[in-house]
Design a protein around this motif. Structure first.
Motif, short mmCIF file in Angstrom:
data_model
loop_
_atom_site.label_atom_id
_atom_site.label_comp_id
_atom_site.label_asym_id
_atom_site.label_seq_id
_atom_site.Cartn_x
_atom_site.Cartn_y
_atom_site.Cartn_z
N ALA A 309 5.47 -0.27 6.56
CA ALA A 309 5.68 -1.53 7.27
C ALA A 309 4.33 -2.00 7.81
O ALA A 309 3.49 -1.19 8.19
N SER A 310 4.12 -3.32 7.82
CA SER A 310 2.79 -3.82 8.21
C SER A 310 2.43 -3.38 9.62
O SER A 310 1.26 -3.13 9.91
N GLY A 311 3.43 -3.22 10.49
CA GLY A 311 3.14 -2.76 11.85
C GLY A 311 2.67 -1.32 11.91
O GLY A 311 2.05 -0.90 12.89
N ALA A 312 2.96 -0.54 10.86
CA ALA A 312 2.57 0.87 10.87
C ALA A 312 1.18 1.07 10.28
O ALA A 312 0.57 2.12 10.45
N LEU A 313 0.66 0.07 9.58
CA LEU A 313 -0.65 0.21 8.95
C LEU A 313 -1.72 0.37 10.02
O LEU A 313 -1.63 -0.23 11.10
N TYR A 314 -2.72 1.21 9.72
CA TYR A 314 -3.69 1.49 10.75
C TYR A 314 -5.03 1.86 10.12
O TYR A 314 -5.25 3.01 9.73
N GLY A 315 -5.92 0.88 9.98
CA GLY A 315 -7.26 1.14 9.44
C GLY A 315 -7.17 1.91 8.14
O GLY A 315 -6.40 1.56 7.24
N LEU A 316 -7.95 2.99 8.05
CA LEU A 316 -7.89 3.86 6.87
C LEU A 316 -6.84 4.95 7.06
O LEU A 316 -6.48 5.64 6.12
N ALA A 317 -6.37 5.13 8.28
CA ALA A 317 -5.51 6.28 8.57
C ALA A 317 -4.09 6.08 8.02
O ALA A 317 -3.42 7.05 7.68
N ARG A 318 -3.63 4.85 7.93
CA ARG A 318 -2.32 4.59 7.35
C ARG A 318 -2.44 3.36 6.45
O ARG A 318 -2.65 2.25 6.94
N VAL A 319 -2.35 3.59 5.14
CA VAL A 319 -2.59 2.53 4.17
C VAL A 319 -1.46 2.53 3.14
O VAL A 319 -0.55 3.35 3.21
N ARG A 320 -1.54 1.61 2.19
CA ARG A 320 -0.46 1.53 1.19
C ARG A 320 -0.84 2.14 -0.16
O ARG A 320 0.02 2.37 -0.99
N GLY A 321 -2.14 2.35 -0.37
CA GLY A 321 -2.59 3.03 -1.58
C GLY A 321 -3.52 4.15 -1.15
O GLY A 321 -4.42 3.90 -0.36
N MET A 322 -3.28 5.37 -1.64
CA MET A 322 -4.06 6.48 -1.11
C MET A 322 -4.23 7.57 -2.14
O MET A 322 -3.48 7.64 -3.12
N THR A 323 -5.24 8.41 -1.93
CA THR A 323 -5.50 9.52 -2.85
C THR A 323 -5.42 10.83 -2.09
O THR A 323 -6.18 11.07 -1.16
N LEU A 324 -4.45 11.64 -2.51
CA LEU A 324 -4.14 12.86 -1.78
C LEU A 324 -4.81 14.07 -2.41
O LEU A 324 -4.82 14.21 -3.63
N ASN A 325 -5.38 14.93 -1.58
CA ASN A 325 -5.86 16.23 -2.04
C ASN A 325 -4.62 17.12 -2.18
O ASN A 325 -4.27 17.88 -1.32
N THR A 464 -5.05 12.72 2.71
CA THR A 464 -5.54 11.72 1.76
C THR A 464 -7.00 11.48 2.10
O THR A 464 -7.42 11.67 3.24
N MET A 465 -7.75 11.05 1.10
CA MET A 465 -9.16 10.76 1.34
C MET A 465 -9.29 9.69 2.42
O MET A 465 -10.23 9.70 3.21
N GLU A 466 -8.32 8.78 2.45
CA GLU A 466 -8.36 7.70 3.42
C GLU A 466 -8.20 8.23 4.85
O GLU A 466 -9.01 7.96 5.73
N ARG A 467 -7.13 9.00 5.05
CA ARG A 467 -6.86 9.47 6.41
C ARG A 467 -7.92 10.46 6.88
O ARG A 467 -8.36 10.42 8.02
N LEU A 468 -8.34 11.34 5.97
CA LEU A 468 -9.37 12.31 6.35
C LEU A 468 -10.63 11.59 6.79
O LEU A 468 -11.23 11.92 7.83
N THR A 469 -11.04 10.59 6.00
CA THR A 469 -12.27 9.88 6.34
C THR A 469 -12.13 9.16 7.68
O THR A 469 -13.06 9.16 8.49
N ALA A 470 -10.97 8.60 7.93
CA ALA A 470 -10.73 7.96 9.24
C ALA A 470 -10.97 8.97 10.37
O ALA A 470 -11.64 8.67 11.35
N PHE A 471 -10.43 10.16 10.21
CA PHE A 471 -10.60 11.17 11.26
C PHE A 471 -12.03 11.66 11.36
O PHE A 471 -12.51 11.93 12.46
N LEU A 472 -12.69 11.80 10.22
CA LEU A 472 -14.09 12.25 10.27
C LEU A 472 -14.96 11.21 10.97
O LEU A 472 -15.85 11.55 11.75
N ILE A 473 -14.70 9.94 10.68
CA ILE A 473 -15.48 8.88 11.34
C ILE A 473 -15.32 8.99 12.86
O ILE A 473 -16.30 8.93 13.61
N GLU A 474 -14.09 9.20 13.32
CA GLU A 474 -13.85 9.27 14.76
C GLU A 474 -14.39 10.58 15.34
O GLU A 474 -14.95 10.61 16.43
N ARG A 475 -14.23 11.66 14.59
CA ARG A 475 -14.72 12.96 15.05
C ARG A 475 -16.23 12.91 15.30
O ARG A 475 -16.73 13.44 16.28
N TYR A 476 -16.96 12.28 14.37
CA TYR A 476 -18.42 12.26 14.48
C TYR A 476 -18.95 10.94 15.03
O TYR A 476 -20.17 10.77 15.13
#
Ligand SMILES: [Zn+2]
Ligand SMILES: [Zn+2]
Length: 584
Positions: A309-325, A464-476
């Protein structure tokens, strides 16, 4: 005068914040008598109140409301609980349709209100003693929200706020908000040119800019190599599949809300895949398997598409197309605990390498009462939940158990993290699945030549590469460790005279596999250094005539005061290599 308010426990805070929402509603009613009242709960941090009117509250209006709230606080009226019969309550709320709706749902004929001064609100929650106890507050923002979260209902105008018993606490909190804002990946991402989202491409479909793509490539190479060493085999499978694949897997039944509509192509019905599992199952089925072959660990950086849902989307952390490890482990029932243990160790190791240490483990169980959401097989649930619990206990880690968080087909162990705003997300997950092997009739031959059913373990490693990168950006906060930095070194020149030598250095470092860029602009060295610092570049090399003559480097390290002169190129590259290898 009321006595000093208690503000220690969560319950204290909830009462305090909720009471402030009454004051907010009072102020809005005084200023805008036509606005209809919804309700105003306390939340994790602060409170909100939902109002009904055609347009959002703008900045000037919020300021006006704050002024009136201050007046109400100064009036310092006591909160009193009063009761009305249903009839009285309905009369009282003659012009308040949303309140009337709430009253309708109350069974008793004794309806509780909290009243301060002239303003009474339908309320059976704990409140503070008097309005004057709110010594400091601020209205933070507004949002549109459906009445009671139902997208078929009216759109309400929500006002968020925070309040405290002292001004110091408020100042502290506002500073915290500012710090969080600074760390927010949605802010840092575009600023450091890591990713962007544009309307033309679509909602929730981010674009990885070259620098963000570099981080992702480093992570993808790292995790692929690491998995190969651990006995995973990597595969590639398409992001589309026929609907019948998901009919068989059950996703079409259980996951339809998160899937995109069917595409008709020639004689086939296709969908974008919401998960990679059924594809990997087909790879397992490609040949007959014997107990000697198991476990088989199939891994893929698998791209998939999920409707959020558009309300649940959140930057890179929650997206509609993603690549999962992603990985799927097919094993014998006897191998399950060992494989879960290995996968968990693997996950903990790679998170340590990423510097993501602030997580907790959650054992996600099914909800026995919810027969809709979960497949109906009590024996399976009991057995699989117990074996995950056993693994967690055997490695002596802390974990939390939570009912109703399992996948529809089985229990899981989740790695949970919080983003800078305190919102929790799952990064890694290990899920037991006895269901899909059954549905797809998976088999292996045991040592007595008998056909047996393997167990499937879904393993999401680095998210997902998207969510991980979102967290790494915030972590560092954008200042990545050297091995992840999109640019590791920036070379600056004093004058145009030095460009040729600088280029030579750049070429040499590029050949060594370092990520390097240059700034040969005509701006001052001070300006160029400042710019490199703002871009969080780990190392800055400055080349002047002296460096050129001595064939040495002047080096600045991020976060370290001063410059080191006379560094030999060879020594510098050795030092970088060491730092990269250490992942420090
Ligand atoms: Zn209330
Ligand atoms: Zn899976």
């Amino acid at each position: 005068m009321a006595k000093p308010v208690r503000f220690r426990t969560d319950a204290d805070k909830k009462a305090f914040w909720h009471s402030t929402s009454h004051i907010l509603a009072d102020a809005v009613t005084r200023l805008y008598p036509d606005v209809k009242l919804g309700f105003g709960p306390a939340i994790e941090e602060g409170f909100y109140y939902d109002f009904y009117r055609s347009k959002p509250f703008d900045y000037e209006e919020l300021q006006k409301i704050e002024q009136v709230m201050k007046k109400i606080i100064k009036e310092d009226k006591f909160f009193k609980q009063i009761y009305k019969s249903k009839k009285e309550a309905n009369e009282f709320y003659q012009k308040e349709p949303f309140k009337k709706e709430l009253i309708k749902e109350i069974e008793e004929n004794k309806i509780s209100f909290h009243k301060h001064g002239e303003f009474a609100d339908l309320c059976n929650n704990p409140v503070i003693e008097s309005a004057g106890q709110v010594k400091a507050f601020k209205l933070l923002n507004t949002a549109a929200a459906y009445w009671r979260g139902d997208n078929k209902r009216e759109m309400m105008q929500r006002i968020y706020g925070i309040s405290f018993p002292t001004k110091e606490q408020l100042d502290e909190y506002l500073a915290l908000l500012e710090a969080r804002e600074r760390k927010d990946h949605r802010k840092i991402g575009p600023k450091l040119k890591l990713f962007t989202q544009v309307e033309e491409v679509g909602t929730g479909l981010p674009l990885w800019l070259p620098k963000g793509a570099t981080i992702r490539r480093v992570i993808e190479r790292y995790i692929t190599d690491k998995e190969l060493k651990e006995g995973y085999e990597h595969v590639y499978t398409p992001a589309l599949a026929r609907t019948k694949l998901y009919e068989l897997s059950g996703h079409l039944n259980h996951y339809r809300d998160h899937m995109y509509p069917v595409m008709k192509v020639d004689t086939e019905d296709l969908v974008l895949r919401p998960m990679n599992c059924p594809h990997h199952i087909q790879i397992y089925k490609f040949e007959s398997r014997s107990y000697n072959d198991l476990p088989i660990r199939l891994a893929e950086l698998g791209t998939m598409y999920r409707y959020e849902a558009s309300g649940a989307l959140y930057g890179l952390a929650r997206v509609r197309g993603m690549t999962l490890n992603d990985a799927h482990i097919f094993c014998t029932p006897e191998q399950v605990e060992d494989e879960v243990k290995k996968a968990l160790k693997f996950i903990r190791d790679v998170y340590a390498d990423m510097g993501l240490i602030d997580y907790y483990l959650m054992l996600s169980l099914h909800d026995p009462k919810n027969k809709e959401k979960y497949i109906d097989n009590d024996v399976m649930w009991k057995k699989s939940e117990n074996s995950l619990r056993k693994v967690l206990k055997s490695i002596k880690v802390d974990f939390v158990e939570k009912e109703g968080e399992a996948a529809f087909y089985g229990p899981k162990i989740d790695v949970q993290v919080k983003n800078v705003h305190g919102k929790e997300e799952t990064l890694a997950t290990i899920q037991l699945d006895f269901n899909l092997p059954e549905k797809f009739q998976l088999e292996y031959v045991d040592n007595n030549n008998q056909k047996k059913r393997p167990v499937m373990i879904h393993r999401g490693g680095l998210s997902t590469m998207e969510r991980l990168t979102a967290f790494l950006i915030e972590r560092y906060e954008g200042a990545f460790p050297l091995w992840l930095s999109p640019v590791q070194v920036r070379v600056l020149t004093f004058t145009d005279r030095n460009v040729k030598f600088a280029d030579k250095i750049k070429e040499e470092f590029l050949q060594q596999g370092l990520r390097i860029e240059t700034d040969y602009s005509n701006r001052t060295v001070e300006y160029k250094v400042r710019d490199a610092e703002l871009n969080k570049i780990p190392y800055i090399i400055v080349i002047g005539d002296k460096e050129e003559k001595n064939k040495t480097l002047a080096v600045r390290k991020r976060g370290v005061q001063g410059v080191k002169f006379g560094i030999k190129m060879e020594d510098f590259s050795k030092q970088l290599q060491k730092e990269i290898d250490s992942k420090a």
